[in-house]
Each structure stands twice: as structure tokens, then as C-alpha cells.
Design a protein around this motif. Structure first.
Motif, PDB file in Angstrom:
ATOM      1  N   PRO A  38       0.712  -1.244  -0.014  1.00 43.80           N
ATOM      2  CA  PRO A  38      -0.006   0.114   0.004  1.00 43.80           C
ATOM      3  C   PRO A  38       0.804   1.354  -0.037  1.00 43.80           C
ATOM      4  N   ALA A  39       0.303   2.313  -0.749  1.00 43.05           N
ATOM      5  CA  ALA A  39       1.103   3.440  -0.710  1.00 43.05           C
ATOM      6  C   ALA A  39       1.561   4.044   0.588  1.00 43.05           C
ATOM      7  N   TRP A  40       0.667   4.029   1.668  1.00 49.68           N
ATOM      8  CA  TRP A  40       0.975   4.660   2.874  1.00 49.68           C
ATOM      9  C   TRP A  40       2.217   3.866   3.589  1.00 49.68           C
ATOM     10  N   PHE A  41       2.241   2.546   3.120  1.00 50.64           N
ATOM     11  CA  PHE A  41       3.448   1.744   3.698  1.00 50.64           C
ATOM     12  C   PHE A  41       4.691   2.262   3.203  1.00 50.64           C
ATOM     13  N   GLN A  42       4.679   2.622   1.954  1.00 46.40           N
ATOM     14  CA  GLN A  42       5.787   3.103   0.912  1.00 46.40           C
ATOM     15  C   GLN A  42       6.036   4.496   1.835  1.00 46.40           C
ATOM     16  N   GLN A  43       5.346   5.317   2.125  1.00 43.77           N
ATOM     17  CA  GLN A  43       5.740   6.580   2.609  1.00 43.77           C
ATOM     18  C   GLN A  43       6.405   6.071   3.924  1.00 43.77           C
ATOM     19  N   SER A  44       5.863   5.344   4.820  1.00 43.07           N
ATOM     20  CA  SER A  44       6.562   5.013   6.078  1.00 43.07           C
ATOM     21  C   SER A  44       7.989   4.713   5.895  1.00 43.07           C
ATOM     22  N   LEU A  45       8.329   3.987   4.515  1.00 42.27           N
ATOM     23  CA  LEU A  45       9.825   3.520   4.486  1.00 42.27           C
ATOM     24  C   LEU A  45      10.655   4.587   4.255  1.00 42.27           C
ATOM     25  N   ASP A  46       9.872   5.938   3.797  1.00 44.81           N
ATOM     26  CA  ASP A  46      10.756   7.015   3.602  1.00 44.81           C
ATOM     27  C   ASP A  46      11.404   7.796   5.052  1.00 44.81           C
ATOM     28  N   CYS A  47      10.872   7.127   6.024  1.00 48.17           N
ATOM     29  CA  CYS A  47      11.237   7.912   7.498  1.00 48.17           C
ATOM     30  C   CYS A  47      12.500   7.158   7.501  1.00 48.17           C
ATOM     31  N   VAL A  48      13.631   7.976   7.685  1.00 49.17           N
ATOM     32  CA  VAL A  48      15.112   7.525   8.273  1.00 49.17           C
ATOM     33  C   VAL A  48      14.963   7.578   9.812  1.00 49.17           C
ATOM     34  N   HIS A  49      14.173   7.787  10.601  1.00 49.88           N
ATOM     35  CA  HIS A  49      14.147   7.742  12.074  1.00 49.88           C
ATOM     36  C   HIS A  49      15.331   9.016  12.728  1.00 49.88           C
ATOM     37  N   CYS A  50      15.358   9.846  11.777  1.00 54.72           N
ATOM     38  CA  CYS A  50      16.075  10.938  12.202  1.00 54.72           C
ATOM     39  C   CYS A  50      15.665  11.839  13.553  1.00 54.72           C
ATOM     40  N   GLY A  51      14.332  11.729  13.515  1.00 53.48           N
ATOM     41  CA  GLY A  51      13.733  12.477  14.702  1.00 53.48           C
ATOM     42  C   GLY A  51      13.681  14.119  14.675  1.00 53.48           C
ATOM     43  N   LEU A  52      13.852  14.443  13.393  1.00 53.08           N
ATOM     44  CA  LEU A  52      14.041  16.061  13.363  1.00 53.08           C
ATOM     45  C   LEU A  52      12.363  16.841  13.385  1.00 53.08           C
ATOM     46  N   CYS A  53      11.567  15.704  13.401  1.00 53.75           N
ATOM     47  CA  CYS A  53      10.208  16.046  13.421  1.00 53.75           C
ATOM     48  C   CYS A  53       9.841  16.469  15.117  1.00 53.75           C
ATOM     49  N   LEU A  54      10.486  15.736  15.814  1.00 57.95           N
ATOM     50  CA  LEU A  54       9.701  15.547  17.361  1.00 57.95           C
ATOM     51  C   LEU A  54       9.325  16.708  17.663  1.00 57.95           C
ATOM     52  N   LEU A  55      10.125  17.850  17.832  1.00 58.82           N
ATOM     53  CA  LEU A  55       9.911  19.107  18.775  1.00 58.82           C
ATOM     54  C   LEU A  55       8.702  20.069  17.854  1.00 58.82           C
ATOM     55  N   GLN A  56       8.443  19.316  16.691  1.00 55.84           N
ATOM     56  CA  GLN A  56       7.449  20.153  15.653  1.00 55.84           C
ATOM     57  C   GLN A  56       6.093  19.607  16.163  1.00 55.84           C
ATOM     58  N   CYS A  57       6.209  18.577  16.949  1.00 56.84           N
ATOM     59  CA  CYS A  57       4.744  17.908  16.995  1.00 56.84           C
ATOM     60  C   CYS A  57       4.183  18.459  18.401  1.00 56.84           C
ATOM     61  N   PRO A  58       2.780  18.960  18.178  1.00 58.19           N
ATOM     62  CA  PRO A  58       2.334  19.572  19.492  1.00 58.19           C
ATOM     63  C   PRO A  58       2.202  18.343  20.653  1.00 58.19           C
ATOM     64  N   THR A  59       1.834  17.121  19.975  1.00 59.68           N
ATOM     65  CA  THR A  59       1.463  16.150  21.300  1.00 59.68           C
ATOM     66  C   THR A  59       3.050  15.679  21.661  1.00 59.68           C
ATOM     67  N   TYR A  60       3.931  15.728  20.880  1.00 63.44           N
ATOM     68  CA  TYR A  60       5.269  15.372  21.686  1.00 63.44           C
ATOM     69  C   TYR A  60       5.633  16.488  22.589  1.00 63.44           C
ATOM     70  N   GLN A  61       5.187  17.831  22.167  1.00 62.20           N
ATOM     71  CA  GLN A  61       5.715  18.934  23.045  1.00 62.20           C
ATOM     72  C   GLN A  61       4.884  18.631  24.299  1.00 62.20           C
ATOM     73  N   LEU A  62       3.839  18.192  24.518  1.00 66.39           N
ATOM     74  CA  LEU A  62       3.049  17.944  25.465  1.00 66.39           C
ATOM     75  C   LEU A  62       3.425  16.841  26.250  1.00 66.39           C
ATOM     76  N   PHE A  63       3.567  15.631  25.838  1.00 69.89           N
ATOM     77  CA  PHE A  63       4.096  14.267  26.384  1.00 69.89           C
ATOM     78  C   PHE A  63       5.351  13.987  26.504  1.00 69.89           C
ATOM     79  N   LYS A  64       6.227  14.581  25.813  1.00 66.27           N
ATOM     80  CA  LYS A  64       7.700  14.059  25.439  1.00 66.27           C
ATOM     81  C   LYS A  64       7.834  12.492  25.346  1.00 66.27           C
TER      82      LYS A  64
END
Ligand SMILES: Cc1cc2nc3c(=O)[nH]c(=O)nc-3n(C[C@H](O)[C@H](O)[C@H](O)COP(=O)(O)OP(=O)(O)OC[C@H]3O[C@@H](n4cnc5c(N)ncnc54)[C@H](O)[C@@H]3O)c2cc1C
Ligand code: SF4
Ligand code: SF4
Lengths: 460, 431
Positions: free
Chosen positions: B14-40
Motif C-alpha cells: 500500500p502507498a502509505w506503507f511506502q511512505q513509512s519507509l521514507d522515514c529515516v528515524h532522524c527525529g527532526l520532526c519531534l519538537l514540531q509535534c504538538p503532542t510530543y511537546q506535551l507528552f515528550k
């Protein structure tokens, strides 16, 4: 809930504890997803006292633990150990004290690198080490790995900006090493820097603050080949100029950056580009800047472009800092290497690295903090294909051996972690390794603090 | 990425799975995420959710209530996509994972209620009209005030989220066809959406007026439907596709643009092409999507005329997630505001962080939503502005509610085009 979870819940509160297998799975690895190990639990303390209580308990039970900041490490430092617990410092994110006149601050270990600099902005100060992961990585993690960044050529690595710290030993004892004035004698705080969580858990850090430069001048020079580009670097250094940063990007890196959200306007026809930045007082900039330009032109630069305004500068930098993530579009897995070679062998190193990856059919954009001879080849592969994974690992190993052969080291800033553990005996003689083990044993006699990282366990 | 073949990835997943493979686990998105900001915590971060989704697709874990929770905490605000260097289409991964889980974890009462609300009311224009007529009646007769005394908990919150019901004439669709004075420069069809019409119908009229003033002929298909975004985000792809199909059929082909004034709907309209990928309707859906434009995009493209009047107002602009993160539209609404004589535009600390509205998230995840709203209200108040401008009905409702329920100076909430339209409407000075 099993016994461990119940005990931990009694030490902290339920909200500070994760035990569901699905949630634990997300802590299996750091940014290097090569190594995976599911922890038994994840604890998220908020204070030094909580950390101390947890470590005292774990040491009574003989359970190993691994500290984790933001989990952006690239050598498996924050990958849990078998049967171990992860202690995440992410919620210890408060800036406790700022002393602008003494240019230092006391922060909790989970404070994020740029969050500190942002908070200091009104005071005209910042924390100098600038790893490309700085919008997310924690200062505790920076201490853990002795992180550096493009601007460390002039301003120094995390070690040079750590004045003191609070360390919780595996038994729960709390030590205050150094302080706002640094460590006068035996620098124990300095010993903890780059120890990758193997000596205990850092909960608070006294950091040195650096005044924001009055001005920056940034230039981008493009070259026909990596060799020309590397020679320009040597020429700049020989001219006695100390740019705050000098970054090389090879052709593949240019290509992928230009096709990503971080598009920076790097010339696609170039074989390599050199990004140079100078900082200081406006009146001091012109002479070195023209010297840099001249050095580039002498080595056959195709084009030299100056950043027009702060936005343009940001754009040029964003492209550079995004290379690793951007490489994710090339393959499902990305293996960012980190090695150091003497600066005058840079051209040779870059050339040989390319041979290594080309001969295995691996795509590998390459970047380097040229001033420090720190290379970051980024190997792209598909980890689900065992053959490719093996090729990637082999190539990685060979690249690091090249660094050693040229008189360099196996890590510039990403640390040893799990990734380079087996190369430690190639880098260090048995005597040095023995001393390292003894030092660890002084802090951590039972071997519970992130065991099996950084220092090989058995005698080689 | 053009010219670069992703190696070793089988094409039949499925296309969405292909998208998930693009993630290299770098974490650069963490602090942009409002829920991560709240719960860490990782599971409440984009990287963690992608990790879970990938495990779900690869069989590393199975759908469960535990897995569902972090997926439900996600606001689908797409802030993570704005910073991801690897260009992961996170929302596709989320949709895919939510659908997989929805298909296998029995829905709770709350979920069923949500789907009923979507299927039976929100996405049926006539029922929705009737519902709002009833609400208006409830309000006019003074019953609303009375009921307020007896409401508690979630219902009380919902009541205070609902603004005064606008008069009936504002809730009517604009006429089917309006021509500008002179020869039209372009032809546009107006997309009106569901809630937007009932609660902010006046914005449609302002959009219409501004388009006419800028020489655009405007048609308004009189039978159109909810864009389908809410259904899609709730894991009900079928219903979303049905609504999309109805809209594609309802809109004329001979227009230059399909203009919307609700960012959330707009982001969805622009995705119609992808929704129908591999189906017979693909080409038509793509054609439709390629014409979709936010009203601020169109006005800036046409060149904003200087209005004759002034509006003396200090305004802080707040970026709707589905405008800035999903559509990359940031400067146009600001240009609209700056073009109004008398307006002083100011910036808040983090205008791109979600206010917690996120479709119907504020109703289904009240706790997280309220915490995000606390931050938002604090930051917009700190600017000292008199009004907040934002271009999405959900955000307008949420911020209005947030300002009303938290101590501090009163502030008004507008759609950016309302302020521009007012400057055209009368030369009179306000305030
Ligand atoms: C996109 C990207 C770019 C990067 N660029 C650079 C770069 O330019 N330069 C560079 O140096 N690195 C870089 N890195 C690597 C990484 O970001 C750094 O090593 C960073 O310092 C790790 O911080 P963290 O908070 O994520 O630590 P983690 O990954 O969580 O931990 C790193 C190590 O420190 C230990 N540790 C963490 N917190 C503590 C603590 N409180 N007490 C004791 N030990 C602790 C952990 O056990 C682990 O061994 C990059 C990584 C990514 C993903
Ligand atoms: S920034 Fe993109 S690639 Fe990196 S962890 Fe987040 S989603 Fe994955
Ligand atoms: S869409 Fe928003 S809430 Fe969801 S993971 Fe991305 S940034 Fe976080």
C-alpha cells in the motif's frame, strides 16, 4: 503490570512510566535503526531525586539501564541493552538559571539545544555547539556524545562548553562535578563528556554561553571535483584564516538537497560545493572573506556566491543540515558514518570512500566538516534485504579503516555506541582499553550503566 | 523524487506503507509535534507513530486499543511534514494506519457516535440545515440560555464551543451566478463546505464580494457537499470518496478555479486526485484538485486592489495547520491583512502550532485540545492585538471559545478576507 513495573510506578508516578509492549517498541533504537532491542520499561523522571531513586532501585535489582535524551544519536548509544530499562530525560526540560554576565547557565539535561539558544536570544547569547540535529537533540545527549557541528571548527565541541554537571551514579549517589567556574583541577566533568551514558546519568549541566557574533558572512563556492574543493580548504587554512565553519557537499548530496524541502540553490552542475562562514565584527570581515574567495578561485572554483541576506544564509545552511534526512528518499535505510582524517588527506579520503561504496553498488552522498577533517558518508540501503544490509555494514567498516589508515579516528562526534564497538581494539592499544574499563568501574562497579557501549566488555 | 528510483521496495505494498519507509528515524520532526511537546514520549511523536504504523504493516504488532491511542492523539496537523527532510507524507501513513486499526478494533461508543454524527448529519446538507434551524430556534426562544444552566461536562463544553447561530440570511448560499462589472478576468466556482456555511456564511459573502471586486465571475453550485475530510480522518474512506464524487459531479468544468475559504476543506479538495488514484475517476478528480485555490491565494495572484476604507485594528494572524503545513500557504493571508490601511499585523510566538481544533478533535480529545488552546490563547494575548485572523472555521471556533473561556482582554476573531472586505465595504473608521 509485572513486578518491575509496579515497583517503578511506586518510585515515580504512573504517568512517568511506559510498559505497554507497543510503546516500548518505539524506544527500540535511536536514529541508527540498525540495532534494535526492546527495553523492559521506559521511565520519564522530572527531577534529580527521582533519577537517584530509580537508579538506587535498579542497582539493588541488578538491572542495567540506558539514558536517552531525544534519541537522535547515530551510533546506537541510546539503544537499550538486553533486559534493561530506558531512562528518558525528555521531561527534564527546564532552564534553571541564567547568568548573562558570567556567560553561563544551569540547565536540566533534557533541554533541547536550540530551545536554550532561543531562550537566550534576547540576551544576545547562545550555546555554541550546533549539531545538525540541534532543533531536537538534548543537551544531555550532546554531553553524552560530545556533539559538535559545522561551527565547532572555530568555537569548539560540547566539551569546550561544559563547565560542570550533576551526575547520578548507578547506586543512586548524586555528584556535583565542576560548576559555573569550571573544574579547577582534575576535570571529572570533562571525563563524563563523551562517556555515552556509561558512567551514570547526567541530570543537570552548567553550560558556557557564547555571545552571538555581530555579523556573519557566508559564501558558497562550487568546484568541478572533490579534489579541487578539498585543496581549497587546505589553502584557506594555510592562509591563516579561521572560518567559523567549512562544509563540503559532494555531487550526490547537492542533487538530493535540491530535490527536497530544504532546496538551497546549490549549483547542480558542480562536482562539489564548499560552504564557508566567517563570524565576528563587521570591520574584521572583509580581509579574510576576500582571502577565502581568492583561495577558492586559485583552486579552480567554478563560481563563488555570497549570502545576500539572513534568509539566504539560512537557506544555504538548511540545505546542508538536511542532507542526512533527505537521503531517506533514496532508500528505506540510511547509515550515516562519522570518521576523521587529517585535513591534508581529505581529498584522498573522500576519493577512496567513494570507491568503497561505488564498488558495492551503494548510493552514498558524502559531506564533511572540512575544517576538522570530519567526514560523514551517508550510505543508503534497504535493511530488509540481508545482502544489502551486509554490504552497507562492510562498506562502513572499510571506510572507518581507511580513516585509521590515513592517521585519523573512527569518530568525530557521533560516538562509538554499539556501532563502532568492535573497532575500538583497532583504534586503541590494549593498555588504553584497560584504563577505560577501570575508569568505568570506578563510577559503575556493577556495570549497569549502558553496558556494552563505547568500551568493549572483554579483553580483546 | 524525480530521477531517483527507490531501490529494493516491492511496488505492490500500500502507498502509505511506502511512505513509512521514507522515514529515516532522524527525529527532526519531534519538537514540531504538538503532542510530543506535551507528552515528550516517542509513541506520541511523528517518528514513533510511523514506527508503529510500519510495524503494523509488517506484522510486528497487531491492532489494539493500546496502539490506537497514540494514533488518535495525533491532530493530523501535518506540522511534522513541514520539517521532514525526507519528505515523508505523514498524513498518508496516519490515514492508512487508522484505517487498518479501525477495521479490526471494535469501535467504542465514542467512535460510533462520531461516525453517526459524520454520516447522518454533517455530510448531509439538508439534515445539517435542519439541525442548524433547530439550533437557531433553541437560541432565539431563550432555551439555549436556560439549558446552559443544566449542562455539565462534555455537553457544556460543546455548548460553549458553539457560537451564536448567525441569522438565516447569512446561512443561505450565495446566488448561483454573479458577474463583476465589466468583462470578467476569470471564472471561479465557490466551494462552500458544511459547517462553514452554517456558522460563517458571512465569509462566503465576503469572498464573493472580493472576487467580484477583483473582476472574477463567480458561480456557486447550489447542491454541494462536505469535502469529506472529517470522514477520511475518522478512518471512513468510503464515505469520503462518496462525498468527493458528489462534489466532483456538482462542480462545472468550465471554470478557472475552485475557490474555498476554509483551509481544512481546501487541503482535502487538493487531495481529491490522490483519493481516486487507480480508479476510473482519477483524471477528473485530478483536474478538479488542480483548480482548487484558497481565496487568499487567488487574491494575491490577481493583485490585491487597495481598498478605499480603513480598518483600525491590531491583528495577529494565526496559521491554520491545513493552510501552512498541508498547502504551504503562509504569506498570502498576511499580504491580505497588510494590504488593509489601518491594520497593524503582528506575529505571535508560534503561529504554526495547532490550536487544538483539528476537525472534531476538540470534541473527541478534549484534554489535549484544551492544553493546546491554553498555549495558543496565551501567545495571541501576549501580542497585545485586538483581533485574531485565521482562515479555517474550526480554528475560528476554537480560538473564539478559548478567548471566551480564559481570563484576559477580549479579542475578536475574523477570517482574513472579512477584514479586507470591510475596508472595501465602507470608508468609515472602526474603533
Ligand atoms: C539529522 C541528524 C544530524 C546530526 N548531526 C550531528 C552533528 O552535526 N554533530 C553531532 O555531533 N551529532 C549529530 N547527530 C547525532 C546526535 O544528534 C547527537 O549525538 C546528539 O548529541 C544526541 O543527542 P540526543 O539527545 O538525541 O541523545 P541520545 O541519542 O538520546 O543519546 C546519546 C548518548 O548519550 C547518552 N545520554 C543521553 N542523555 C544522557 C544523560 N542525560 N546522561 C548521560 N548520558 C546521556 C545516551 O545514553 C547515548 O549514549 C545528528 C543526528 C541526526 C539524527
Ligand atoms: S523528520 Fe521525517 S524522516 Fe525524520 S523521523 Fe520525522 S518523519 Fe521520519
Ligand atoms: S500530524 Fe501533527 S500531531 Fe500528528 S504526528 Fe504530525 S505533528 Fe504530530
Amino acid at each position: 503490570m509485572d513486578a518491575l513495573a509496579e515497583d517503578l510506578a511506586a518510585l515515580v508516578n504512573r504517568e512517568s512510566l511506559l510498559t505497554e509492549p507497543d510503546y516500548l517498541m518505539t524506544y527500540e533504537c535511536d536514529s541508527l535503526s540498525f540495532f534494535k532491542q526492546r527495553p523492559r520499561a521506559v521511565v520519564l523522571p522530572r527531577t534529580t531525586e527521582e533519577v537517584s531513586r530509580i537508579l538506587a532501585y535498579l542497582s539493588r535489582k541488578g538491572i542495567p539501564f540506558t539514558a536517552r535524551g531525544s534519541g537522535t544519536g547515530l551510533s546506537g548509544g541510546a539503544t537499550p541493552v538486553e533486559g534493561g530499562v530506558v531512562i528518558s530525560l525528555a521531561r527534564m526540560d527546564r532552564i534553571l538559571e541564567v547568568h548573562p554576565r558570567d556567560r553561563c547557565a544551569l540547565v536540566q539535561a533534557g533541554v533541547v539545544n536550540t530551545a536554550l539558544s532561543k531562550a537566550l536570544e534576547p540576551l544576545g547569547l547562545h550555546f555554541a555547539p550546533d549539531p545538525a540535529s540541534q532543533p531536537v537533540c538534548s543537551l544531555g545527549g550532546n554531553v553524552g556524545e560530545n556533539a559538535g557541528g559545522p561551527h565547532c571548527f572555530k568555537h569548539g565541541m560540547t566539551l569546550n562548553h561544559t563547565l560542570g554537571l550533576t551526575l547520578v551514579l548507578p547506586g543512586g549517589e548524586v555528584l556535583h562535578l565542576g560548576g559555573p567556574c569550571g573544574e579547577p583541577d582534575l576535570d571529572l566533568a570533562g571525563l563524563v563528556v563523551a562517556s555515552e551514558g556509561t558512567l551514570g546519568i547526567v541530570t543537570e549541566i552548567w553550560v558556557r554561553l557564547t555571545p552571538n557574533p555581530e555579523t556573519f558572512r557566508t559564501l558558497l563556492a562550487s568546484f568541478r571535483s572533490l579534489e579541487d574543493c578539498s585543496r581549497a580548504v587546505s589553502r584557506i587554512v594555510r592562509a591563516g584564516i579561521v572560518p567559523s565553519a567549512m562544509e563540503i557537499l559532494d555531487k550526490k548530496s547537492i542533487e538530493i538537497v535540491e530535490a527536497s524541502v530544504n532546496k538551497a540553490g546549490y549549483p547542480l552542475e558542480a562536482g562539489a560545493v564548499l560552504l564557508v562562514e566567517l563570524d565576528g565584527r563587521p570591520e574584521e570581515m572583509e580581509r579574510p572573506l576576500s582571502a577565502v574567495e581568492e583561495a577558492c578561485r586559485k583552486e579552480g572554483a567554478l563560481e563563488v556566491e555570497f549570502a545576500k541576506d539572513p534568509e539566504h544564509r539560512m537557506k544555504l545552511w538548511k540545505g546542508r543540515k538536511g542532507v542526512y534526512g533527505t537521503a531517506g528518499r533514496l532508500a528505506p535505510d540510511v547509515y550515516v558514518m562519522d570518521g576523521v582524517v587529517p585535513r591534508n588527506r581529505l581529498a584522498e579520503a573522500l576519493h577512496r570512500i567513494q570507491e568503497v561504496t561505488d564498488s558495492r553498488g551503494l548510493v552514498c552522498p558524502n559531506i564533511a566538516h572540512a575544517g576538522d577533517g570530519n567526514v560523514h558518508p551517508t550510505i543508503c540501503y534497504d535493511g530488509r534485504d540481508p545482502e544489502q544490509a551486509q554490504k552497507a555494514e562492510e562498506a562502513g567498516r572499510e571506510i572507518l579503516r581507511i580513516c585509521l589508515e590515513l592517521g585519523g579516528t573512527i569518530t568525530g562526534e557521533h560516538g562509538v555506541g554499539l556501532e563502532k564497538l568492535s573497532l575500538m581494539p583497532e583504534m586503541f592499544p590494549p593498555g588504553s582499553l584497560r584504563v577505560m574499563r577501570r575508569v568505568k568501574a570506578v563510577f559503575d562497579p556493577a556495570g549497569l550503566a549502558n553496558p556494552g557501549k563505547l568500551i568493549p566488555l572483554e579483553e580483546p | 523524487m524525480p530521477g531517483v528510483e527507490k531501490r529494493g521496495v516491492p511496488r505492490d505494498l500500500p502507498a502509505w506503507f511506502q511512505q513509512s519507509l521514507d522515514c529515516v528515524h532522524c527525529g527532526l520532526c519531534l519538537l514540531q509535534c504538538p503532542t510530543y511537546q506535551l507528552f515528550k514520549v516517542e509513541p506520541d511523536s511523528p517518528r514513533g507513530r510511523i514506527y508503529l504504523a510500519r510495524a503494523l504493516a509488517e506484522g510486528g504488532t497487531a491492532p489494539s486499543v493500546v496502539l490506537k491511542e497514540p494514533l488518535e492523539h495525533c491532530l493530523d496537523c501535518r506540522a511534522c511534514e513541514s520539517v521532514c527532510p525526507s519528505g515523508v507524507g505523514y498524513h498518508l501513513v496516519l490515514e492508512g494506519a487508522r484505517e487498518t486499526v479501525a477495521g479490526q478494533v471494535p469501535p467504542r461508543f465514542k467512535d460510533r457516535l462520531k461516525l453517526f454524527f459524520l454520516d447522518a448529519i454533517l455530510t448531509r446538507p439538508r439534515v445539517l440545515r435542519l439541525a442548524f434551524d433547530l439550533l437557531a430556534f433553541w437560541e432565539r426562544t431563550g432555551l439555549r440560555k436556560l439549558t446552559r444552566l443544566f449542562l455539565f461536562g462534555g455537553l457544556k463544553r460543546m455548548e460553549s464551543l458553539l457560537p451564536p447561530i448567525p441569522p438565516k440570511k447569512e446561512r443561505r448560499l450565495p446566488p448561483p451566478r454573479s458577474a463583476p462589472g465589466g468583462k470578467p478576468r476569470a471564472r471561479a466556482a465557490l466551494f462552500t463546505g458544511c459547517v462553514m456555511t452554517e456558522l460563517f456564511g458571512r465569509v462566503h459573502y465576503d469572498t464573493l464580494r472580493l472576487l467580484l471586486l477583483h473582476g472574477v465571475e463567480v458561480v456557486v453550485p447550489q447542491t454541494q457537499f462536505c469535502c469529506g475530510a472529517l470522514s477520511l480522518h475518522a478512518g471512513s474512506r468510503e464515505r469520503a470518496m462518496e462525498l468527493a464524487r458528489l462534489n466532483i459531479e456538482a462542480f462545472p468544468r468550465n471554470v478557472d478555479w475552485i475557490v474555498f475559504d476554509s483551509a481544512g476543506c481546501g487541503a482535502m479538495l487538493k487531495e481529491y486526485g490522490r483519493l481516486f488514484e487507480g480508479t476510473p475517476l482519477e483524471a477528473e478528480a485530478k483536474a478538479f484538485a488542480s483548480k482548487a485555490r484558497d481565496v487568499t491565494e487567488v487574491l494575491v495572484e490577481l493583485g490585491i486592489e487597495t481598498p478605499p476604507g480603513r480598518v483600525e485594528l491590531k491583528v495577529v494572524y494565526d496559521d491554520p495547520c491545513h493552510l501552512c503545513h498541508a498547502q504551504g500557504i503562509r504569506s498570502q493571508p498576511r499580504k491580505i491583512l497588510e494590504s488593509v490601511p489601518g491594520v497593524e499585523l503582528v506575529e505571535s510566538a508560534d503561529p504554526e502550532r495547532c490550536c487544538g481544533a483539528a476537525g472534531i478533535y476538540n470534541i473527541v480529545q478534549p484534554e489535549i485540545s484544551e492544553r493546546l488552546l491554553d498555549k495558543k490563547v496565551e501567545e495571541v494575548r501576549a501580542t497585545g492585538a485586538d483581533a485574531v485572523a485565521t482562515g479555517n472555521p474550526g480554528c475560528m471556533l476554537q480560538i473564539r471559545y478559548g478567548l471566551a473561556t480564559r481570563e484576559g482582554k477580549p479579542m475578536e476573531v475574523f477570517h482574513p478576507v472579512e477584514i479586507l472586505a470591510r475596508a472595501f465595504e465602507d470608508g468609515r473608521t472602526r474603533r
